[in-house]
Scaffold this motif. Structure first.
Motif, PDB file in Angstrom:
ATOM      1  N   UNK A   1       0.771  -1.248   0.000  1.00 61.44           N
ATOM      2  CA  UNK A   1       0.000   0.000   0.000  1.00 61.44           C
ATOM      3  C   UNK A   1       0.796   1.289   0.000  1.00 61.44           C
ATOM      4  N   UNK A   2       2.107   1.195   0.224  1.00 57.42           N
ATOM      5  CA  UNK A   2       2.914   2.416   0.247  1.00 57.42           C
ATOM      6  C   UNK A   2       4.158   2.228  -0.602  1.00 57.42           C
ATOM      7  N   UNK A   3       4.473   3.220  -1.400  1.00 59.01           N
ATOM      8  CA  UNK A   3       5.636   3.152  -2.291  1.00 59.01           C
ATOM      9  C   UNK A   3       6.246   4.536  -2.466  1.00 59.01           C
ATOM     10  N   UNK A   4       7.534   4.530  -2.678  1.00 60.75           N
ATOM     11  CA  UNK A   4       8.182   5.721  -3.220  1.00 60.75           C
ATOM     12  C   UNK A   4       8.148   5.600  -4.730  1.00 60.75           C
ATOM     13  N   UNK A   5       8.086   6.725  -5.418  1.00 56.32           N
ATOM     14  CA  UNK A   5       8.199   6.710  -6.864  1.00 56.32           C
ATOM     15  C   UNK A   5       9.558   7.259  -7.278  1.00 56.32           C
ATOM     16  N   UNK A   6      10.399   6.382  -7.760  1.00 60.08           N
ATOM     17  CA  UNK A   6      11.641   6.814  -8.388  1.00 60.08           C
ATOM     18  C   UNK A   6      12.796   7.117  -7.466  1.00 60.08           C
ATOM     19  N   UNK A   7      12.677   6.820  -6.172  1.00 59.76           N
ATOM     20  CA  UNK A   7      13.764   7.193  -5.262  1.00 59.76           C
ATOM     21  C   UNK A   7      14.973   6.283  -5.410  1.00 59.76           C
ATOM     22  N   UNK A   8      16.095   6.781  -4.937  1.00 62.64           N
ATOM     23  CA  UNK A   8      17.353   6.057  -5.049  1.00 62.64           C
ATOM     24  C   UNK A   8      17.748   5.331  -3.785  1.00 62.64           C
ATOM     25  N   UNK A   9      16.853   5.270  -2.862  1.00 61.84           N
ATOM     26  CA  UNK A   9      17.038   4.514  -1.634  1.00 61.84           C
ATOM     27  C   UNK A   9      15.609   4.178  -1.245  1.00 61.84           C
ATOM     28  N   UNK A  10      15.378   3.278  -0.282  1.00 64.59           N
ATOM     29  CA  UNK A  10      13.970   2.951  -0.116  1.00 64.59           C
ATOM     30  C   UNK A  10      13.564   2.513   1.284  1.00 64.59           C
ATOM     31  N   UNK A  11      12.289   2.191   1.371  1.00 60.10           N
ATOM     32  CA  UNK A  11      11.587   1.913   2.613  1.00 60.10           C
ATOM     33  C   UNK A  11      10.163   1.527   2.189  1.00 60.10           C
ATOM     34  N   UNK A  12       9.231   1.548   3.082  1.00 61.89           N
ATOM     35  CA  UNK A  12       7.796   1.356   2.790  1.00 61.89           C
ATOM     36  C   UNK A  12       7.464  -0.069   2.309  1.00 61.89           C
ATOM     37  N   UNK A  13       6.498  -0.183   1.377  1.00 59.00           N
ATOM     38  CA  UNK A  13       5.994  -1.505   0.993  1.00 59.00           C
ATOM     39  C   UNK A  13       5.133  -2.118   2.082  1.00 59.00           C
ATOM     40  N   UNK A  14       4.399  -1.262   2.764  1.00 57.51           N
ATOM     41  CA  UNK A  14       3.644  -1.736   3.922  1.00 57.51           C
ATOM     42  C   UNK A  14       2.393  -2.514   3.529  1.00 57.51           C
ATOM     43  N   UNK A  15       2.118  -3.560   4.292  1.00 57.97           N
ATOM     44  CA  UNK A  15       0.847  -4.291   4.232  1.00 57.97           C
ATOM     45  C   UNK A  15       0.643  -4.967   2.874  1.00 57.97           C
ATOM     46  N   UNK A  16       1.396  -6.017   2.687  1.00 52.07           N
ATOM     47  CA  UNK A  16       1.265  -6.802   1.465  1.00 52.07           C
ATOM     48  C   UNK A  16       0.040  -7.697   1.562  1.00 52.07           C
ATOM     49  N   UNK A  17      -0.831  -7.575   0.573  1.00 52.88           N
ATOM     50  CA  UNK A  17      -2.034  -8.404   0.505  1.00 52.88           C
ATOM     51  C   UNK A  17      -1.913  -9.309  -0.715  1.00 52.88           C
ATOM     52  N   UNK A  18      -2.240 -10.584  -0.557  1.00 49.37           N
ATOM     53  CA  UNK A  18      -2.184 -11.502  -1.696  1.00 49.37           C
ATOM     54  C   UNK A  18      -3.337 -12.496  -1.601  1.00 49.37           C
TER      55      UNK A  18
END
Lengths: 783, 783
Positions: free
Chosen positions: A105-122
């Motif tokens: 539910x959360x993403x950075x767009x285009x960043x050169x370092x990262x974090x987030x990717x919260x709450x993966x649903x499948x």
């Protein structure tokens, strides 16, 4: 790219046809209301191949929820070491991958370092698998194979057929709520996995704590608290299912035991509280053939009650198509701010995709009632502004925020209030360097909030009542002695290379930022600050080595560093740009730079050689983030420090070289395809560069009110400003070869200079370029 | 015990003399205002030796901050195994220890399991040591040796001389703020350590996250988030120093790295944000001889801004003696509610210390503005009540809450609102079982909130508008099928021993709780609930084994468990009491129990044998929590299931045996010395038992309005009720031998029964007992 035609017809149920009809109908509405459909030109896959670090998922403009597929969950740290493969997954999605792990539910767009990717649903069917499995053997985990032929992405809509499970997955969103629609086959064993362990740039200790509370058989709340790039970040959620689950449970993967259960419960099944560092939950259903299960997944930075409020306020119904349509209307409204015609549809797609990517961050960061968690960890209420987060300022001060000042001044005004709120909550106190989710991550260098505020102040976008706040916050930030060499910078006039890394880059960027503060102080008649920072702004002189005709690293004792290779980036006093590029970093005073470098002709030749030399492989390997395609000679477009360089010809006697160069960069560094970005999009900076240049001008020195003229790519453009004015740009004789401006008229009056001012643009009217295949060497001669 | 005389005179500076003078003056004020000084009889050291699990530190009545010394920081888990030594440190302090590790701000009083010990503060001089060191070599860490001769404890005041550092440490508090006064020697290296790793019942992963923010050179905020007995608990703080520190820093002991610093800072020194799982901070000063440094340490469950608000509201000045005096006045006011005379001063000390211990929990749990973190993790506001936490209900339903209904009805009313708020926030939903800091820890058995609510409702202490809420919350709680055997209990009429542990204890306690619900339902004319729970309340019959004349474990198939040893507690269907004791657990219906057990005479003999048999060592070893001194025959006073047993003679033909027995228990199981408790005080339950009995009566079955008459210990007592009424108790011919009541008169009218009603007491008047050395066997004959 709209793969409508390829949409897998075998699995197309009547329902799906219906939704396509609804979509076409909604496009019809867009046409009727706004007269044009701009979203059709957006291809969210642009940049998802190689290192663009964009994501194809569903989001509103500047939406908090950015709901997008993950194609591989790469750990950031493996066996205690940095995993270089994680870098490709800064935004979670890589176009060449063949499996989808789930939707987070959360993403950075285009960043050169990262974090987030919260709450993966499948969603999945068959035997419940609570691990993602490997891409090489997807059947061992909950991930599924997929094909791009059965995948579609539009603004605020993403669809993919999960072939391993025969599940069609569709995503849309409101600002704070992700909306999932899963169409299942008939099964008595459908599961929806909620993986709280998954995340972008994950490492073993990244999850600080996670919590899931099953409120009833359709409502789940909880949170994920992480450490990492954000020192400590908590995202709360409220998840609503359209159909009651018949069973639920979880598995915990950490050793910590909740020592309070006293063996009263089988915690793993149907026990409504799940807690721990590492856990994965699942919710089980029986489904009929083509039965849809919908999920609304709301986020909040404050609390589960905040998430619930967001959920109930933004999507009080189960009409997926309505939310999709509303989001697409919203996108169309935003994209309509610049209405262009181009010589071919590909350019239009590149342009509107760039505009789309420019509007993905900063994101709205508050509950519907204005509550948000601040930098001090306390709950604050945004009064009279919308609070934003994700400020990748080292990138975005250059073109993205200037673009906002032009076409999103209302939002940028609120973004400036958000920077100032951050400052108020900062213990140092400092304006953001690189901030996200109420955390300062201190990434990259400089204090470029100062530039962003100055640009907004100079262009009268900043709230008048915040002028003084902006100036004093800027001056205070720039005087944080313990920050990154500031104390020595103030004392010596430069950051000494033996005491700090990237010393020359820092000195040059501090000098530019100090110039920005000076601009603000002068506008506000604060002569004391103007004097202090006017002096500091000259610090670039202290790292200019006349013998080497280059900016160069200097030691605390005043001597120049002996080991020095102008082509090398690493360990030489520079970052994301070598001495060749950084020596040209004086955007605030190109004329002074030219004087230092030996005059106009010498400078012109210097620029020529920059664009024509070959960068040896050994240096290329040091150049972060970009592909070979992202460089021209020594010029690196995939990184930011050179973004103003092509315009420097405007200060020489050969401004037409700027015109040729920017057209070349637009043609070679951008496209409408999946690999259409030559480096990280960097939170929209790369895209914003393109937008400006396609229109024919660029803000070389944010903090001034001038835009340097380049060479427009469009045939026509109509910019609708928020003040109600409209600027109509006409480009006569436009084609691929006619890159040289012959003539410029503003409102019927010829202008013979190489810049436009902010007021000239925003007062609207007609800007006309006449193009030709040969330079008009007189153009700008009166400049 | 007030060691005034022993106070180390060598280090007594003029300032300290002054503070003693101020103290004596404040006692003078107490005398003038309330005519009597009760706090002089309180010895906070009672129970700190052996297993009383009390603490000697400073607190207000029911105060959130309970600021007390830790004498050894024992890990709860060592090498993956439970460390039995930790048990002695449930409240942090053991009288026999010779070193003090520091002073922490939260404690349980008397509990049999633990948590808390948040925010250990320790002053030191000389080389900075950031580990506590070992008690065997205190010089290797920041701990210090101390002597009881240089230590003093009073209500809301604790003082100790830290001899290794020549620092005199004094503690006092307001409800939410701990107040430290450290008198230093002259040194250029004074440090105040703030250890965020330290805690009670610690284990490696206990700290989930900690954070410290240095707001300026006198103000620090932060939080500690833990897992453990409380699944996840966060306590925020605001710490204010009376003098600016010259330097500060921290050391991190976990491997996790905050990946955002980008090497810009030396995080360890003078960097104002510290974060991680395991860290210890320090603040450095120079001091003159006898210079005082004061600390105000405020707590909050909601936020650092909440803590700051609490700090500023409760202690807006630096007058330590004023806060100490206010707290002692508050304590005197609370203790004055029962004004007794006894045959010697030791009994008075035992009594007022017990009253003091009864008023240590539940604690106030909200900010000054009513905000608190609820069970659902969200911030709530207590409207029209004070929110409390720490409900050790398996213990305290017996006598502590009934004591509150008598002498603290205002607070108990709010405690009941707190239970109902917990219920409203519970996802199950259930009333608390054992709750602290917005967490359910599920400790022990039963659902005794129901008893506590019933007692408050029957005695009209509960808010009338909460009557129905209390009933429906109780009925719902008792119908949580997945809770601890409830489903089978409802189906079979008992908890089957092959499906659940402590099956007989649970069945009996559920039956009692169900009787309590029945009492509420009957009062509220809810015949449906009355019928449902009236039937369930008879479940005790299903575990009574006639052949064995005992309550006994039964299997799901209805058969009795074959292996059964009436003397054994473990694995036999019982907890904290063997079959001998639990067979007497029918407080709601002693007469029915007597019928089951073969009639009055047989029952009397059975009771006699309980008190006279010798418990073999092998069984004693199974008896948790208590010392040999805590048992009489098989009767275990140190655990709770037997607390009503001495009164059961009242239902036989030998009620005088109750009188002799309770006097014997009071004399042998309680004293005014450090080892004056024969087992854990259990959040005040043991002490409350003493208070009731010293007055001559006891609530055998909370939920009824009757108190069984025992044998008073006092000579006179005046109870001042909150309704304004006063009950004067006179005990004629009182002495150690005259334990038998000859005659009882209430307001001049003789009563010849063995109980008093709640109304009879609270309407006030005169209750007169006449005592003698021989039983009056006629007493109660009209009962």
């Amino acid at each position: 790219m709209l793969n409508c035609g390829n949409f897998h017809s075998f699995i197309m149920s009547f329902k799906k046809y219906l939704s396509v009809i609804v979509f076409c109908f909604s496009i019809g509405i867009i046409s009727a209301q706004q007269s044009k459909n701009f979203i059709q030109y957006v291809n969210p896959f642009v940049g998802t191949k190689n290192m663009g670090h964009t994501f194809p998922g569903a989001t509103r403009p500047f939406g908090m929820v950015q709901l997008s597929p993950e194609t591989d969950a790469q750990a950031y740290v493996v066996d205690g070491k940095y995993n270089p493969n994680a870098y490709a997954y800064c935004a979670g999605y890589q176009y060449n991958d063949t499996t989808i792990v789930g939707f987070s539910h959360t993403h950075f767009s285009g960043t050169g370092h990262s974090d987030l990717g919260d709450f993966l649903v499948m969603p999945m069917v068959g035997e419940l698998l609570l691990n993602p499995g490997m891409s090489s053997s997807p059947e061992t985990g909950y991930r599924s194979r997929f094909s791009h032929k059965e995948e579609k992405a539009e603004p605020n809509y993403y669809q993919v057929y999960l072939s391993d499970y025969k599940i069609n997955a569709e995503l849309t969103s409101s600002t704070r709520v992700g909306f999932h629609r899963y169409t299942f086959p008939k099964t008595d064993s459908a599961n929806i996995v909620l993986d709280l362990m998954s995340g972008i740039y994950n490492f073993d200790e990244k999850n600080v704590w996670t919590f899931v509370r099953v409120e009833n058989d359709t409502l789940v709340t909880g949170y994920r608290q992480t450490q990492g790039w954000a020192r400590t970040r908590t995202v709360y959620f409220a998840l609503s299912f359209s159909k009651p689950f018949s069973l639920y449970g979880h598995k915990k993967y950490d050793e910590q035991v909740y020592r309070g259960f006293w063996r009263k419960f089988d915690e793993t099944k149907n026990f409504p509280e799940m807690a721990g560092r590492q856990l994965r939950a699942y919710f089980q259903f029986e489904t009929e053939e083509t039965e849809e299960i919908l999920l609304k997944f709301a986020l909040s930075s404050t609390s589960t009650s905040g998430a619930l409020k967001n959920l109930e306020t933004e999507i009080p119904h189960w009409n997926f198509d309505k939310i999709k349509k509303e989001g697409q209307l919203e996108w169309n409204h935003e994209l309509a701010k610049i209405d262009i015609e181009t010589i071919n549809v590909a350019d239009k797609e590149t342009f509107y995709t760039a505009l789309y990517h420019s509007f993905l961050s900063p994101i709205e960061y508050m509950d519907v009632d204005g509550a948000y968690k601040g930098l001090d960890g306390n709950i604050h209420y945004a009064k009279d502004f919308t609070n934003y987060t994700i400020f990748s300022l080292w990138d975005t001060y250059r073109a993205l925020h200037p673009l906002f000042n032009l076409i999103q001044p209302g939002r940028n005004k609120d973004m400036m209030e958000s920077l100032l709120a951050h400052y108020d909550q900062s213990v140092h106190p400092m304006l953001p360097v690189w901030s996200h989710y109420a955390n300062e991550n201190w990434c990259m260098i400089g204090y470029h909030s100062v530039s962003v505020l100055a640009d907004a102040l100079i262009k009268d976008v900043l709230k008048p009542e915040s002028y003084q706040r902006a100036l004093s916050a800027s001056a205070q930030t720039a005087n944080t002695d313990y920050y990154d060499g500031i104390e020595l910078y103030k004392k010596l006039g430069f950051v000494p290379d033996d005491k700090n890394t990237s010393s020359v880059s820092k000195t040059l960027e501090y000098a530019y930022d100090d110039w920005c503060i000076t601009q603000m102080a002068e506008k506000l008649n604060d002569s004391s600050i103007a004097q202090e920072f006017g002096k500091r702004a000259l610090s670039y002189q202290n790292v200019f080595n006349k013998a080497r005709i280059s900016m160069a690293p200097r030691l605390e004792n005043g001597e120049w560093r002996k080991e020095f290779d102008k082509l090398s980036t690493h360990g030489q006093g520079f970052i994301e740009g070598n001495a060749w590029n950084y020596s040209l970093y004086l955007p605030q005073s190109p004329e002074k730079l030219i004087a230092l470098m030996g005059g106009k002709k010498a400078f012109e030749l210097h620029l020529d050689s920059l664009f024509t030399q070959h960068l040896d492989d050994k240096y290329f390997e040091q150049t972060e983030d970009i592909t070979r395609d992202g460089i021209i000679g020594l010029y690196v477009h995939g990184n930011e420090p050179g973004h103003h360089i092509p315009f420097l010809y405007n200060w020489t006697n050969a401004p037409w070289k700027t015109q040729a160069r920017v057209r070349m960069i637009m043609e070679s560094m951008y496209s409408n395809s999946n690999d259409g970005l030559c480096g990280n999009d960097d939170a929209g900076q790369m895209s914003a560069w393109y937008i400006f240049n396609a229109l024919g001008f660029y803000p070389v020195a944010p903090g001034s009110d001038r835009y340097a003229i380049g060479s427009p790519l469009v045939k026509t453009a109509k910019i609708s400003f928020e003040n109600g004015n409209k600027l109509q740009i006409y480009v006569r004789n436009q084609n691929r070869e006619n890159v040289y401006i012959q003539n410029i008229e503003l409102n019927g009056k010829k202008i013979n200079r190489l810049y436009l001012t902010h007021n000239e643009l925003t007062q609207g009217g007609i800007l006309e370029f006449k193009m030709g295949s040969k330079p008009n060497k007189d153009l700008g001669s009166s400049d």
